[in-house]
Design a protein around this motif. Structure first.
Motif, PDB file in Angstrom:
ATOM      1  N   GLU A 138      14.901 -11.259  10.511  1.00 26.89           N
ATOM      2  CA  GLU A 138      14.412 -12.631  10.342  1.00 26.89           C
ATOM      3  C   GLU A 138      13.456 -13.028  11.471  1.00 26.89           C
ATOM      4  OE1 GLU A 138      17.349 -15.454   8.477  1.00 26.89           O
ATOM      5  OE2 GLU A 138      18.747 -14.060   9.453  1.00 26.89           O
ATOM      6  N   PRO A 139      12.331 -12.336  11.569  1.00 29.30           N
ATOM      7  CA  PRO A 139      11.355 -12.642  12.632  1.00 29.30           C
ATOM      8  C   PRO A 139      10.667 -13.977  12.391  1.00 29.30           C
ATOM      9  CG  PRO A 139      10.406 -11.097  11.076  1.00 29.30           C
ATOM     10  CD  PRO A 139      11.843 -11.264  10.679  1.00 29.30           C
ATOM     11  N   VAL A 140      10.080 -14.532  13.454  1.00 32.04           N
ATOM     12  CA  VAL A 140       9.321 -15.783  13.311  1.00 32.04           C
ATOM     13  C   VAL A 140       7.843 -15.502  13.074  1.00 32.04           C
ATOM     14  CG1 VAL A 140      10.931 -17.092  14.723  1.00 32.04           C
ATOM     15  CG2 VAL A 140       8.986 -15.969  15.824  1.00 32.04           C
ATOM     16  N   LEU A 141       7.402 -14.269  13.388  1.00 24.74           N
ATOM     17  CA  LEU A 141       6.006 -13.880  13.192  1.00 24.74           C
ATOM     18  C   LEU A 141       5.966 -12.530  12.497  1.00 24.74           C
ATOM     19  CD1 LEU A 141       2.922 -14.187  13.716  1.00 24.74           C
ATOM     20  CD2 LEU A 141       3.299 -13.080  15.949  1.00 24.74           C
ATOM     21  N   LEU A 142       5.273 -12.478  11.356  1.00 23.67           N
ATOM     22  CA  LEU A 142       5.112 -11.233  10.608  1.00 23.67           C
ATOM     23  C   LEU A 142       3.685 -10.735  10.801  1.00 23.67           C
ATOM     24  CD1 LEU A 142       6.172  -9.152   8.521  1.00 23.67           C
ATOM     25  CD2 LEU A 142       5.350 -10.700   6.724  1.00 23.67           C
ATOM     26  N   ILE A 143       3.555  -9.474  11.271  1.00 22.30           N
ATOM     27  CA  ILE A 143       2.241  -8.883  11.520  1.00 22.30           C
ATOM     28  C   ILE A 143       2.015  -7.753  10.524  1.00 22.30           C
ATOM     29  CG2 ILE A 143       0.788  -7.678  13.180  1.00 22.30           C
ATOM     30  CD1 ILE A 143       2.332  -9.032  15.413  1.00 22.30           C
ATOM     31  N   LEU A 144       0.922  -7.836   9.779  1.00 26.49           N
ATOM     32  CA  LEU A 144       0.575  -6.839   8.765  1.00 26.49           C
ATOM     33  C   LEU A 144      -0.772  -6.226   9.120  1.00 26.49           C
ATOM     34  CD1 LEU A 144       1.412  -9.065   5.656  1.00 26.49           C
ATOM     35  CD2 LEU A 144       2.927  -7.415   6.732  1.00 26.49           C
ATOM     36  N   ASP A 145      -0.796  -4.925   9.387  1.00 23.01           N
ATOM     37  CA  ASP A 145      -2.032  -4.242   9.758  1.00 23.01           C
ATOM     38  C   ASP A 145      -2.539  -3.440   8.568  1.00 23.01           C
ATOM     39  OD1 ASP A 145      -4.157  -3.179  11.101  1.00 23.01           O
ATOM     40  OD2 ASP A 145      -2.992  -1.968  12.499  1.00 23.01           O
ATOM     41  N   GLU A 146      -3.589  -3.935   7.916  1.00 19.49           N
ATOM     42  CA  GLU A 146      -4.184  -3.296   6.737  1.00 19.49           C
ATOM     43  C   GLU A 146      -3.114  -2.949   5.691  1.00 19.49           C
ATOM     44  OE1 GLU A 146      -7.291  -3.025   6.086  1.00 19.49           O
ATOM     45  OE2 GLU A 146      -8.212  -3.452   8.021  1.00 19.49           O
ATOM     46  N   PRO A 147      -2.312  -3.899   5.256  1.00 19.77           N
ATOM     47  CA  PRO A 147      -1.198  -3.579   4.355  1.00 19.77           C
ATOM     48  C   PRO A 147      -1.634  -3.152   2.962  1.00 19.77           C
ATOM     49  CG  PRO A 147      -1.440  -5.948   4.533  1.00 19.77           C
ATOM     50  CD  PRO A 147      -2.387  -5.347   5.543  1.00 19.77           C
ATOM     51  N   ALA A 148      -2.840  -3.541   2.544  1.00 20.67           N
ATOM     52  CA  ALA A 148      -3.275  -3.231   1.184  1.00 20.67           C
ATOM     53  C   ALA A 148      -4.155  -1.990   1.109  1.00 20.67           C
ATOM     54  CB  ALA A 148      -4.034  -4.422   0.594  1.00 20.67           C
ATOM     55  N   ALA A 149      -4.336  -1.285   2.231  1.00 16.71           N
ATOM     56  CA  ALA A 149      -5.191  -0.093   2.243  1.00 16.71           C
ATOM     57  C   ALA A 149      -4.612   0.968   1.314  1.00 16.71           C
ATOM     58  CB  ALA A 149      -5.303   0.447   3.663  1.00 16.71           C
ATOM     59  N   GLY A 150      -5.446   1.456   0.399  1.00 14.48           N
ATOM     60  CA  GLY A 150      -5.025   2.530  -0.499  1.00 14.48           C
ATOM     61  C   GLY A 150      -4.252   2.081  -1.717  1.00 14.48           C
ATOM     62  N   LEU A 151      -4.051   0.781  -1.883  1.00 13.24           N
ATOM     63  CA  LEU A 151      -3.301   0.290  -3.034  1.00 13.24           C
ATOM     64  C   LEU A 151      -4.232   0.050  -4.214  1.00 13.24           C
ATOM     65  CD1 LEU A 151      -0.870  -2.320  -1.418  1.00 13.24           C
ATOM     66  CD2 LEU A 151      -0.566   0.152  -1.684  1.00 13.24           C
ATOM     67  N   ASP A 152      -3.729   0.264  -5.417  1.00  6.40           N
ATOM     68  CA  ASP A 152      -4.528  -0.040  -6.603  1.00  6.40           C
ATOM     69  C   ASP A 152      -4.578  -1.561  -6.778  1.00  6.40           C
ATOM     70  OD1 ASP A 152      -2.428  -1.019  -8.676  1.00  6.40           O
ATOM     71  OD2 ASP A 152      -1.563   0.851  -7.934  1.00  6.40           O
ATOM     72  N   PRO A 153      -5.528  -2.066  -7.581  1.00  8.07           N
ATOM     73  CA  PRO A 153      -5.721  -3.521  -7.696  1.00  8.07           C
ATOM     74  C   PRO A 153      -4.467  -4.300  -8.088  1.00  8.07           C
ATOM     75  CG  PRO A 153      -7.594  -2.370  -8.639  1.00  8.07           C
ATOM     76  CD  PRO A 153      -6.580  -1.319  -8.302  1.00  8.07           C
ATOM     77  N   ARG A 154      -3.682  -3.787  -9.051  1.00  8.14           N
ATOM     78  CA  ARG A 154      -2.485  -4.506  -9.485  1.00  8.14           C
ATOM     79  C   ARG A 154      -1.451  -4.570  -8.368  1.00  8.14           C
ATOM     80  NH1 ARG A 154      -0.094  -6.066 -14.123  1.00  8.14           N
ATOM     81  NH2 ARG A 154      -1.727  -5.107 -15.386  1.00  8.14           N
ATOM     82  N   THR A 155      -1.231  -3.443  -7.687  1.00  9.14           N
ATOM     83  CA  THR A 155      -0.251  -3.403  -6.600  1.00  9.14           C
ATOM     84  C   THR A 155      -0.697  -4.288  -5.446  1.00  9.14           C
ATOM     85  OG1 THR A 155       0.315  -1.130  -7.231  1.00  9.14           O
ATOM     86  CG2 THR A 155       1.043  -1.880  -5.066  1.00  9.14           C
ATOM     87  N   ARG A 156      -2.007  -4.293  -5.175  1.00  8.19           N
ATOM     88  CA  ARG A 156      -2.535  -5.151  -4.110  1.00  8.19           C
ATOM     89  C   ARG A 156      -2.295  -6.618  -4.421  1.00  8.19           C
ATOM     90  NH1 ARG A 156      -7.962  -4.006  -4.170  1.00  8.19           N
ATOM     91  NH2 ARG A 156      -8.686  -6.068  -4.760  1.00  8.19           N
ATOM     92  N   LEU A 157      -2.498  -6.988  -5.681  1.00  9.39           N
ATOM     93  CA  LEU A 157      -2.269  -8.370  -6.101  1.00  9.39           C
ATOM     94  C   LEU A 157      -0.796  -8.746  -5.946  1.00  9.39           C
ATOM     95  CD1 LEU A 157      -3.276 -11.005  -7.386  1.00  9.39           C
ATOM     96  CD2 LEU A 157      -2.890  -9.955  -9.628  1.00  9.39           C
ATOM     97  N   GLU A 158       0.098  -7.856  -6.355  1.00 10.19           N
ATOM     98  CA  GLU A 158       1.536  -8.124  -6.242  1.00 10.19           C
ATOM     99  C   GLU A 158       1.946  -8.260  -4.776  1.00 10.19           C
ATOM    100  OE1 GLU A 158       3.169  -4.816  -8.292  1.00 10.19           O
ATOM    101  OE2 GLU A 158       2.885  -5.678 -10.303  1.00 10.19           O
ATOM    102  N   PHE A 159       1.418  -7.388  -3.918  1.00 10.79           N
ATOM    103  CA  PHE A 159       1.748  -7.446  -2.498  1.00 10.79           C
ATOM    104  C   PHE A 159       1.231  -8.745  -1.889  1.00 10.79           C
ATOM    105  CE2 PHE A 159       1.503  -6.511   1.992  1.00 10.79           C
ATOM    106  CZ  PHE A 159       2.620  -5.725   2.224  1.00 10.79           C
ATOM    107  N   ARG A 160       0.028  -9.128  -2.291  1.00 15.49           N
ATOM    108  CA  ARG A 160      -0.562 -10.365  -1.790  1.00 15.49           C
ATOM    109  C   ARG A 160       0.278 -11.575  -2.170  1.00 15.49           C
ATOM    110  NH1 ARG A 160      -6.428 -11.544  -3.971  1.00 15.49           N
ATOM    111  NH2 ARG A 160      -5.270 -12.366  -5.743  1.00 15.49           N
ATOM    112  N   GLU A 161       0.786 -11.600  -3.393  1.00 13.65           N
ATOM    113  CA  GLU A 161       1.613 -12.721  -3.836  1.00 13.65           C
ATOM    114  C   GLU A 161       2.937 -12.760  -3.080  1.00 13.65           C
ATOM    115  OE1 GLU A 161       0.669 -15.251  -5.744  1.00 13.65           O
ATOM    116  OE2 GLU A 161      -1.260 -14.237  -5.565  1.00 13.65           O
ATOM    117  N   THR A 162       3.475 -11.594  -2.729  1.00 12.97           N
ATOM    118  CA  THR A 162       4.700 -11.553  -1.938  1.00 12.97           C
ATOM    119  C   THR A 162       4.465 -12.167  -0.561  1.00 12.97           C
ATOM    120  OG1 THR A 162       5.459  -9.546  -3.075  1.00 12.97           O
ATOM    121  CG2 THR A 162       6.474 -10.049  -0.947  1.00 12.97           C
ATOM    122  N   VAL A 163       3.339 -11.817   0.047  1.00 17.28           N
ATOM    123  CA  VAL A 163       2.994 -12.368   1.361  1.00 17.28           C
ATOM    124  C   VAL A 163       2.780 -13.874   1.269  1.00 17.28           C
ATOM    125  CG1 VAL A 163       1.259 -12.362   3.206  1.00 17.28           C
ATOM    126  CG2 VAL A 163       2.003 -10.210   2.191  1.00 17.28           C
TER     127      VAL A 163
END
Length: 320
Positions: free
Chosen positions: A150-175
């Motif tokens: 349960e961190p107070v700051l979440l750091i994502l370094d290029e989290p969508a690199a290499g993902l297909d468009p649908r998976t990238r969209l799903e990951f983005r919505e989760t964030v």
């Protein structure tokens, strides 16, 4: 939430981070962008406690992060741009292993792990081996792992690199959903279109320095007023030139035939006023437009190391 002042990291004669300042407010979804070698990953590793700086200060949630590295790591969830190798672990084993690193054991660890796997859509992959997951599933698993404590700051370094468009969209919505729940997020990405839609704030870095930072709409407005207004005059060019030369917000005028390129430093409302002045002066205006600004335009303009001439194909230019 995060306050960085005069951050410095030097390798020999190379300044990877050179006097960087950064501010991220509590609850922000902050996009961190810059060309390759700009210093993004170095900065993220310093914030995450994986790298020691050569100077400067880092505060997280009011705490001196450099003086209290162990306590700082408890406040941060970090998703790197690579996953690592966990060939012989199942998903539930992976989660419970990392839960134990944060002092969670037994039923408490299992419940927390299951809740997070459901949150990222991996509840049906509990008994799958980690190495057999797709790239997108591994990223979601890594995100779930980063949220265990349960961190107070979440750091994502290029989290969508290499993902297909649908998976990238799903990951983005989760964030996006995590941010809506109150999580402060620092997101480094080359996908500027995603950042423009997702982030509340953005910082653009180059050569280890922060070039521009602020709200996404605020930054796009800044680039908007730097773009020229293109006016096509149907009749009465002399009156148009007279109005433009006398207007206090016009910085330069370039003419080609019946088309005028104007460097106009006013807002959208003031653009409307300029058009009104032209019409009232008897100018018949065929078209009046300014190309809209976007995050890609901001990035390209700020990180270009060549001075480009604004007027390329116009016949004559008169500076005011």
């Amino acid at each position: 939430m995060l306050k960085i002042r005069n951050l410095l990291k030097v390798y020999g004669n190379y300044h990877a981070v050179d006097g960087l300042d950064m501010d991220i407010e509590d609850g922000a979804l902050y996009g961190f962008v810059g060309p390759n070698g700009a210093g993004k990953t170095t900065t993220i590793k310093i914030i995450s406690g994986l790298l020691c700086p050569d100077g400067g200060t880092v505060e997280i949630d009011g705490m001196d992060a450099l003086a209290n590295p162990s306590q700082m790591k408890e406040k941060i969830g970090y998703v790197p741009d690579y996953f690592g190798v966990y060939d012989n672990l199942k998903v539930w084993e992976y989660m419970e292993f990392f839960a134990s690193c944060y002092g969670m054991e037994g039923l408490n660890a299992r419940r927390r792990s299951q809740t997070l796997l459901e949150q990222v859509g991996l509840e049906d992959k509990m008994d799958f081996f980690v190495d057999g997951l797709s790239r997108g599933m591994k990223q979601r698993l890594c995100l779930a792992r980063a949220l265990l404590h349960e961190p107070v700051l979440l750091i994502l370094d290029e989290p969508a690199a290499g993902l297909d468009p649908r998976t990238r969209l799903e990951f983005r919505e989760t964030v996006r959903e995590l941010n809506k729940q109150g999580m402060t997020v620092l997101l480094s990405s080359h996908l500027l279109s995603d950042l423009a839609e997702l982030c509340t704030d953005v910082g653009i870095i180059d050569s280890g320095k922060m070039l521009m930072a602020g709200g996404v709409e605020e930054i796009i407005e800044k680039i908007h007023i730097s773009k020229p207004v293109i006016i096509t005059v149907y009749r009465n060019m002399p009156a148009a030139m007279s109005v433009l030369k006398e207007h206090p917000l016009v910085r330069s005028i370039s003419v080609k035939g019946q088309e005028i390129m104007v460097q106009f430093v006013g807002s959208e409302r003031q653009e409307s006023g300029l058009l009104t002045c032209l019409v009232e002066a008897g100018v018949q205006v065929k078209s009046f437009m300014r190309e809209p600004g976007n995050l890609e335009a901001v990035f390209m303009q700020l990180t270009s190391h060549e001075k480009e001439r604004v007027v390329l194909s116009y016949d004559r230019e008169s500076d005011l």
